[in-house]
Design a protein around this motif. Structure first.
Motif, PDB file in Angstrom:
ATOM      1  N   ASP A 131      11.579   2.784   2.359  1.00 57.37           N
ATOM      2  CA  ASP A 131      11.659   1.437   1.785  1.00 57.37           C
ATOM      3  C   ASP A 131      12.729   1.335   0.690  1.00 57.37           C
ATOM      4  O   ASP A 131      13.083   0.246   0.251  1.00 57.37           O
ATOM      5  CB  ASP A 131      10.276   1.118   1.195  1.00 57.37           C
ATOM      6  CG  ASP A 131      10.246  -0.176   0.425  1.00 57.37           C
ATOM      7  OD1 ASP A 131      10.472  -1.222   1.049  1.00 57.37           O
ATOM      8  OD2 ASP A 131      10.024  -0.145  -0.797  1.00 57.37           O
ATOM      9  N   GLY A 198       3.483   2.823 -13.946  1.00 57.68           N
ATOM     10  CA  GLY A 198       4.306   2.231 -12.885  1.00 57.68           C
ATOM     11  C   GLY A 198       4.233   0.715 -12.881  1.00 57.68           C
ATOM     12  O   GLY A 198       3.363   0.106 -13.531  1.00 57.68           O
ATOM     13  N   SER A 199       5.161   0.092 -12.123  1.00 58.10           N
ATOM     14  CA  SER A 199       5.261  -1.379 -12.124  1.00 58.10           C
ATOM     15  C   SER A 199       4.064  -2.051 -11.492  1.00 58.10           C
ATOM     16  O   SER A 199       3.675  -3.145 -11.897  1.00 58.10           O
ATOM     17  CB  SER A 199       6.480  -1.852 -11.329  1.00 58.10           C
ATOM     18  OG  SER A 199       7.579  -1.065 -11.547  1.00 58.10           O
ATOM     19  N   VAL A 200       3.500  -1.417 -10.459  1.00 57.61           N
ATOM     20  CA  VAL A 200       2.413  -2.090  -9.752  1.00 57.61           C
ATOM     21  C   VAL A 200       1.231  -2.323 -10.687  1.00 57.61           C
ATOM     22  O   VAL A 200       0.609  -3.386 -10.673  1.00 57.61           O
ATOM     23  CB  VAL A 200       1.986  -1.268  -8.517  1.00 57.61           C
ATOM     24  CG1 VAL A 200       0.733  -1.845  -7.901  1.00 57.61           C
ATOM     25  CG2 VAL A 200       3.097  -1.263  -7.489  1.00 57.61           C
ATOM     26  N   TYR A 224       8.150  -9.064  -2.210  1.00 58.25           N
ATOM     27  CA  TYR A 224       7.559  -7.736  -2.366  1.00 58.25           C
ATOM     28  C   TYR A 224       6.066  -7.846  -2.062  1.00 58.25           C
ATOM     29  O   TYR A 224       5.325  -8.544  -2.744  1.00 58.25           O
ATOM     30  CB  TYR A 224       7.796  -7.255  -3.805  1.00 58.25           C
ATOM     31  CG  TYR A 224       7.139  -5.954  -4.144  1.00 58.25           C
ATOM     32  CD1 TYR A 224       7.202  -4.867  -3.268  1.00 58.25           C
ATOM     33  CD2 TYR A 224       6.461  -5.791  -5.347  1.00 58.25           C
ATOM     34  CE1 TYR A 224       6.607  -3.665  -3.590  1.00 58.25           C
ATOM     35  CE2 TYR A 224       5.869  -4.592  -5.676  1.00 58.25           C
ATOM     36  CZ  TYR A 224       5.943  -3.541  -4.785  1.00 58.25           C
ATOM     37  OH  TYR A 224       5.343  -2.351  -5.101  1.00 58.25           O
ATOM     38  N   LYS A 334      11.475   5.082 -10.156  1.00 57.46           N
ATOM     39  CA  LYS A 334      12.665   5.184  -9.307  1.00 57.46           C
ATOM     40  C   LYS A 334      13.757   5.964 -10.035  1.00 57.46           C
ATOM     41  O   LYS A 334      14.563   6.632  -9.401  1.00 57.46           O
ATOM     42  CB  LYS A 334      13.210   3.795  -8.950  1.00 57.46           C
ATOM     43  CG  LYS A 334      12.251   2.920  -8.164  1.00 57.46           C
ATOM     44  CD  LYS A 334      12.217   3.317  -6.706  1.00 57.46           C
ATOM     45  CE  LYS A 334      11.482   2.283  -5.856  1.00 57.46           C
ATOM     46  NZ  LYS A 334      10.033   2.238  -6.093  1.00 57.46           N
ATOM     47  N   ARG A 341       4.327   8.686 -13.176  1.00 59.77           N
ATOM     48  CA  ARG A 341       3.914   7.286 -13.193  1.00 59.77           C
ATOM     49  C   ARG A 341       4.070   6.681 -14.588  1.00 59.77           C
ATOM     50  O   ARG A 341       3.102   6.529 -15.328  1.00 59.77           O
ATOM     51  CB  ARG A 341       2.458   7.157 -12.720  1.00 59.77           C
ATOM     52  CG  ARG A 341       2.130   7.834 -11.409  1.00 59.77           C
ATOM     53  CD  ARG A 341       2.831   7.221 -10.226  1.00 59.77           C
ATOM     54  NE  ARG A 341       2.639   5.799 -10.133  1.00 59.77           N
ATOM     55  CZ  ARG A 341       3.477   4.988  -9.475  1.00 59.77           C
ATOM     56  NH1 ARG A 341       4.555   5.466  -8.884  1.00 59.77           N
ATOM     57  NH2 ARG A 341       3.239   3.710  -9.420  1.00 59.77           N
TER      58      ARG A 341
HETATM   59  C1  LIG Z   1       9.870  -4.674  -6.006  1.00 56.99           C
HETATM   60  C2  LIG Z   1       9.076  -3.473  -6.391  1.00 56.99           C
HETATM   61  N1  LIG Z   1       8.355  -3.523  -7.496  1.00 56.99           N
HETATM   62  C3  LIG Z   1       7.615  -2.467  -7.885  1.00 56.99           C
HETATM   63  C4  LIG Z   1       7.558  -1.319  -7.136  1.00 56.99           C
HETATM   64  C5  LIG Z   1       6.629  -0.203  -7.533  1.00 56.99           C
HETATM   65  O1  LIG Z   1       7.099   0.600  -8.463  1.00 56.99           O
HETATM   66  P1  LIG Z   1       6.192   1.651  -9.203  1.00 56.99           P
HETATM   67  O2  LIG Z   1       6.297   2.931  -8.441  1.00 56.99           O
HETATM   68  O3  LIG Z   1       6.802   1.719 -10.549  1.00 56.99           O
HETATM   69  O4  LIG Z   1       4.782   1.160  -9.267  1.00 56.99           O
HETATM   70  C6  LIG Z   1       8.290  -1.219  -5.978  1.00 56.99           C
HETATM   71  C7  LIG Z   1       8.240   0.014  -5.185  1.00 56.99           C
HETATM   72  O5  LIG Z   1       8.934   0.212  -4.245  1.00 56.99           O
HETATM   73  C8  LIG Z   1       9.073  -2.321  -5.590  1.00 56.99           C
HETATM   74  O6  LIG Z   1       9.768  -2.271  -4.465  1.00 56.99           O
END
Ligand SMILES: Cc1ncc(COP(=O)(O)O)c(C=O)c1O
Length: 492
Positions: A131, A198-200, A224, A334, A341
């Motif tokens: 991805d 992490g972002s999620v 997303y 990333k 995390r």
């Molecule tokens: C648009 C987007 N936001 C957030 C994430 C997730 O990132 P993280 O691993 O920091 O939770 C991804 C992961 O591919 C992503 O594509």
């Protein structure tokens, strides 16, 4: 006769096969003594009628339990609970992990939204156009390990091993504030920063705080997917607006705002996920103006800001937000590697405080030692040097990959070379069945997404993301060769 219909409840929404559910429940009933040794079970036809399933399903479950020694089938007499029950843990049903006699399914049913069960890609040792994952082989693990060890060894920092600030380690937030200022022009102070895993996690917490059921959240079409799922789980109503080569259609957003109150707009403006397009400067200005005028939150997910190859990157929306309308999300998953995390939110302090209250419910704090180790990497410039190196390598890989796609796959694919990020949004022509292509490539040793993750509601899907950053040029050669070979068999 025992009330089998009540004793064997079936969950048709569950990911567990009905046969497995029947077999597992029968094992539990036998173990609990509800079905004692030598009990005669209803015939397969009768049992199928009672449970409302196909007879074959019951036969398969009976055969599996007979093979495991729980049941005995006597010709012309019927099926009985064995008089010699297996005294060791039963052989596991196909596909279930080994466990020492623990139940393989719950004795009660529960619902899980089917959308949540769609598979996601994860790293394996196979070739993969993913991805848009980073190449973890480049990750600066030596520096990280050195710093991690140092942090643990410093006795005066023993406080780091205890309960700490839910909002994140202060030294980390100080270093991050400098980094965000220098790299993105975001004038944050540590009070504006909240650390997440992490972002999620950031999107999830923010959805809990900022959204109420039925609130309108505007997202791109496509968007997303994990963010869509989070908003839907919160009970929000998603409005999908078009995305073109300049990003989200802001005219359509304005029209939407005139019709009904919008609570939040979710954007990945630097490289829109999944299409990779950049939101133009003019649309950014208008988006901020609309946010102020209509009072909606702009959730800016800037997950791969650091990887931009065309001229210099446009600064994030958050860098120009004096009115407090933008909530900025970033991540080191990333820029170092997904296993570490650490992500963050930048927002006004009153929202940061609320994030702390919500996070505490499920996660008292982040990984303080890891945050300190990363903070030292920021202070020493390790992360910055790593990003510079990785950016150069990824840009070369993008060029090699786009060249291979063009030369090897010809008019089977069309795409725009992305200005940044780690994947190409690739369209396969109408004659190609992407699901069949992905399955056939898998058999040949290459993993690619079949596109359903990005557009789960479309009847036919032609696009998928093909990640280039995590593959060397040799791996890209091999992978594109596999696609080429498979295409020749699929599309004569
Ligand atoms: C648009 C987007 N936001 C957030 C994430 C997730 O990132 P993280 O691993 O920091 O939770 C991804 C992961 O591919 C992503 O594509």
């Amino acid at each position: 006769m025992l009330p089998y219909k009540t004793l064997i409840p079936l969950d048709r929404q569950s990911a567990t096969l009905i046969t497995t559910q029947i077999a597992n429940t029968l094992i539990r009933l036998i173990r609990q003594g509800i079905l004692p040794a030598n009990t005669k079970l209803p015939g397969s036809r009768a049992m199928a009628g009672l449970l409302g399933v196909h007879r074959k399903t019951v036969i398969t479950a009976f055969d599996e339990l007979t093979a495991q020694g729980w049941l005995v089938q006597q010709p012309a007499r019927g099926t009985f609970v064995s008089s010699e029950l297996p005294d060791i843990a039963p052989r596991q049903l196909t596909g279930t992990p080994a466990s020492a006699g623990l139940a393989t399914t719950t004795g009660y049913s529960f619902r899980i939204r089917e959308q949540l069960t769609l598979p996601v890609l994860k790293n394996t040792n196979m070739l993969m156009f993913d991805d848009g994952f980073p190449d973890v082989r480049l990750a600066p693990t030596a520096q990280l390990a050195r710093n991690y060890r140092n942090v643990l060894q410093r006795s005066f920092q023993q406080r780091l091993l205890g309960y700490a600030d839910t909002n994140g380690d202060l030294f980390f937030r100080q270093q991050l504030a400098h980094y965000l200022h220098d790299s993105r022009g975001i004038p944050a102070s540590p009070e504006h920063i909240f650390t997440t895993r992490g972002s999620v996690m950031a999107i999830y917490l923010l959805a809990q705080i900022l959204l109420q059921p039925n609130d309108i959240v505007v997202v791109g079409k496509p968007n997303y997917r994990s963010a869509n799922l989070i908003f839907a789980e919160r009970g929000a109503t998603l409005i999908h607006l078009p995305v073109d080569t300049h990003g989200l259609d802001i005219d359509a957003l304005e029209a939407q705002c005139r019709q009904q109150p919008v609570r939040m707009v979710f954007v990945t403006p630097h490289h829109h996920h999944p299409t990779t397009v950049t939101l133009s400067a003019e649309r950014r200005i208008r988006l901020l103006q609309l946010a102020e005028h209509y009072g909606f939150v702009v959730l800016e997910d800037d997950y791969d800001y650091d990887f931009h190859y065309a001229s210099s990157p446009i600064l994030p929306l958050a860098s120009a937000d004096a009115a407090g309308m933008v909530v900025y999300i970033g991540s080191f998953t990333k820029s170092i590697a997904p296993a570490f995390r650490v992500g963050y939110v930048v927002a006004p302090p009153n929202l940061i405080e609320a994030l702390g209250y919500y996070r505490r419910i499920i996660d008292r704090q982040g990984d303080t030692v890891l945050e300190q180790a990363i903070a030292e990497m920021l202070a020493e410039g390790d992360i910055q040097r790593h990003l510079k190196k990785a950016q150069k390598i990824y840009q070369q890989r993008r060029d090699v990959f786009c060249g291979l796609l063009r030369d090897r796959l010809g008019d089977a694919v069309s795409f725009t070379i992305p200005d940044g990020g780690m994947a190409v949004w690739t369209r396969f022509n109408d004659r190609i069945d992407l699901t069949a292509l992905a399955a056939a490539c898998h058999k040949q040793g290459l993993i690619i997404g079949n596109g359903r993750f990005y557009q789960p509601d479309e009847p036919v899907v032609h696009h998928t993301r093909l990640g280039f950053a995590s593959s060397t040029p040799e791996e890209m050669e091999q992978g594109t060769h596999i696609i080429q070979k498979v295409l020749a068999t699929l599309v004569p």
